[in-house]
Design an enzyme around this catalytic site. Structure first.
Site, mmCIF file in Angstrom:
data_model
loop_
_atom_site.group_PDB
_atom_site.id
_atom_site.type_symbol
_atom_site.label_atom_id
_atom_site.label_comp_id
_atom_site.label_asym_id
_atom_site.label_seq_id
_atom_site.Cartn_x
_atom_site.Cartn_y
_atom_site.Cartn_z
ATOM 1 N N CYS A 191 0.851 -1.194 0.000
ATOM 2 C CA CYS A 191 0.000 0.000 0.000
ATOM 3 C C CYS A 191 0.885 1.242 0.000
ATOM 4 C CB CYS A 191 -0.900 -0.016 1.237
ATOM 5 S SG CYS A 191 -1.976 1.430 1.345
ATOM 6 N N ILE A 192 1.133 1.763 -1.194
ATOM 7 C CA ILE A 192 1.834 3.044 -1.329
ATOM 8 C C ILE A 192 1.060 3.895 -2.320
ATOM 9 C CG2 ILE A 192 4.162 2.314 -0.646
ATOM 10 C CD1 ILE A 192 4.868 1.985 -3.592
#
Length: 167
Positions: free
Chosen positions: A90-91
């Site tokens: 999750c970026i």
């Protein structure tokens, strides 16, 4: 039509990475017949808790790439505030383009078609170097990162050791 353009672009990126490998990771196809599924091996960045580790991930591209981002999921055990317990990364750059419905990210921080496999993996390596605990994917890892850094370090060390044993 979009799938064939995506396929050509991904084939080019693969050729480029084969011609000019980038320090810190290697990438290739999971299956030679499917250019939309890549296997990525990331070396834990020097001077980080992940140093010495070899972390494997699967990068899955949508048929409308580069208009939409791929998903990246670690298949190696990973303990990090920005990696969901199932391994999904999750970026910001992997979030769909446009405004963030939650208001955490600027549109300029999210996916853009200019990103390549190389820029995505380099962003993941950067994420390993500096976790963002402001909006974590793994709340437990983020809490441990903030409140109990020594326990966090031990947990990451176990992941590093496990990754080395898998070689």
């Amino acid at each position: 039509m979009a799938a064939s353009q995506a396929s050509l672009l991904l084939q080019k990126q693969l050729r480029d990475l084969c011609k000019k490998p980038v320090d810190g990771f290697s990438a290739g196809l999971v299956d030679e017949s499917d250019v939309f599924e890549w296997s990525v091996s990331i070396m834990g960045p020097p001077d980080t808790l992940y140093e010495g580790g070899f972390f494997n991930a699967i990068m899955s591209f949508p048929k409308n790439y580069p208009n939409s981002p791929p998903t990246v999921r670690f298949t190696s055990e990973m303990w990090h505030p920005n990696v969901y317990p199932d391994g999904k990364v999750c970026i910001s750059i992997l979030h769909p383009p446009g405004d963030d419905p939650n208001g955490y990210e600027l549109a300029t921080e999210r996916w853009s078609p200019v990103h390549t496999v190389e820029s995505i993996v380099l962003s993941i390596i950067s994420m390993l170097s500096s976790p963002n605990d402001e909006s974590p994917a793994n709340v437990d890892a983020a809490k441990q990162w903030r409140d109990s850094r020594e326990e966090f370090r031990k947990r990451v060390s176990r992941c590093v050791r496990k990754s080395q044993e898998m070689l």
